[in-house]
Design an enzyme around this catalytic site. Structure first.
Site, mmCIF file in Angstrom:
data_model
loop_
_atom_site.group_PDB
_atom_site.id
_atom_site.type_symbol
_atom_site.label_atom_id
_atom_site.label_comp_id
_atom_site.label_asym_id
_atom_site.label_seq_id
_atom_site.Cartn_x
_atom_site.Cartn_y
_atom_site.Cartn_z
ATOM 1 N N SER A 1 0.804 -1.225 0.000
ATOM 2 C CA SER A 1 0.000 0.000 0.000
ATOM 3 C C SER A 1 0.835 1.271 0.000
ATOM 4 O O SER A 1 0.378 2.313 -0.476
ATOM 5 C CB SER A 1 -0.943 0.010 1.202
ATOM 6 O OG SER A 1 -0.222 -0.129 2.408
ATOM 7 N N GLY B 1 -2.035 -4.153 0.958
ATOM 8 C CA GLY B 1 -2.160 -5.363 1.771
ATOM 9 C C GLY B 1 -1.240 -6.492 1.350
ATOM 10 O O GLY B 1 -1.254 -7.557 1.966
ATOM 11 N N ASN C 1 3.739 -5.789 5.559
ATOM 12 C CA ASN C 1 2.545 -6.529 5.980
ATOM 13 C C ASN C 1 2.905 -7.871 6.602
ATOM 14 O O ASN C 1 2.207 -8.353 7.493
ATOM 15 C CB ASN C 1 1.576 -6.696 4.803
ATOM 16 C CG ASN C 1 0.922 -5.379 4.454
ATOM 17 O OD1 ASN C 1 0.393 -4.686 5.310
ATOM 18 N ND2 ASN C 1 0.995 -5.007 3.192
ATOM 19 N N ASP D 1 -4.734 6.851 9.823
ATOM 20 C CA ASP D 1 -4.362 5.536 10.347
ATOM 21 C C ASP D 1 -2.940 5.514 10.899
ATOM 22 O O ASP D 1 -2.524 4.553 11.539
ATOM 23 C CB ASP D 1 -4.543 4.439 9.297
ATOM 24 C CG ASP D 1 -3.634 4.587 8.080
ATOM 25 O OD1 ASP D 1 -2.728 5.458 8.069
ATOM 26 O OD2 ASP D 1 -3.849 3.824 7.121
ATOM 27 N N HIS E 1 -0.084 5.202 6.617
ATOM 28 C CA HIS E 1 0.045 5.522 5.194
ATOM 29 C C HIS E 1 0.262 7.018 4.961
ATOM 30 O O HIS E 1 -0.456 7.841 5.541
ATOM 31 C CB HIS E 1 -1.208 5.074 4.441
ATOM 32 C CG HIS E 1 -1.411 3.599 4.512
ATOM 33 N ND1 HIS E 1 -2.227 3.008 5.453
ATOM 34 C CD2 HIS E 1 -0.882 2.600 3.778
ATOM 35 C CE1 HIS E 1 -2.203 1.699 5.295
ATOM 36 N NE2 HIS E 1 -1.387 1.425 4.281
#
Length: 180
Positions: free
Chosen positions: A7, A44, A73, A154, A157
């Protein structure tokens, strides 16, 4: 150059034209008109997912370079480091066997996974880079991640304002790779 990432390179929650890959490509084409950055990144994505997708990406695009920006991830899910190492190593071998030069990006994870896991995770990338004699790029969001104004809500990012900064930084790294 094919970017195989997660991402952080897939322009998470943004129009892909706003992401660092598209912005860096625009900048690089000024100096290298035929240059193309192919964004093979998926939000992801784990190293296993990137490994599974890589043969088709190599066949389709036939890149001169592959930049691997994966592992975050895996780390966030606490996957075994041996599995991450095996996946990244196999990706490097596949890309090299296809005639591409490879660069690996250092990835970092938050320290809340415990000192042993976090340190092992961080040391894995220089070790793989040395083993395969491939360039190791610094973790490209390291400075951005410290500035809440440049991060999405979040906290993981980079937001739209951060993307041009990432593009400028990555453009310089990519130009350095192209010299070699």
């Amino acid at each position: 150059m094919l970017i195989v990432g997660d991402s952080l390179s897939a322009a998470y929650r943004l129009d892909t034209r706003q992401g660092w890959v598209a912005l860096a490509e625009q900048q690089l084409r000024v100096e290298h008109p035929g240059f193309e950055l192919i964004n093979g990144s998926v939000s992801g994505e784990t190293s296993a997912g990137g490994l599974a997708r890589l043969p088709a990406l190599l066949d389709k695009h036939g890149p001169d370079w592959v930049l691997i920006e994966l592992g975050g991830n895996d780390g966030l899910r606490g996957f075994p480091l041996a599995r991450l190492e095996a996946n990244l190593s196999e990706m490097i071998e596949l890309a090299q066997d296809a005639g591409a030069d490879v660069a690996l990006m250092q990835i970092r994870i938050p320290p809340n996974y415990g000192r042993r896991y976090t340190e092992g995770f961080e040391k894995l990338y220089p070790s793989i880079s040395d083993s395969y004699d491939v360039p190791l790029l610094p973790f490209f969001i390291e400075e951005i991640a410290l500035d809440s104004e440049l991060m999405m809500d979040d906290g993981i990012h980079p937001n739209a304002e951060a993307q041009p900064l990432l593009a400028d930084d990555m453009k310089d790294h990519i130009l350095e790779l192209l010299k070699h």
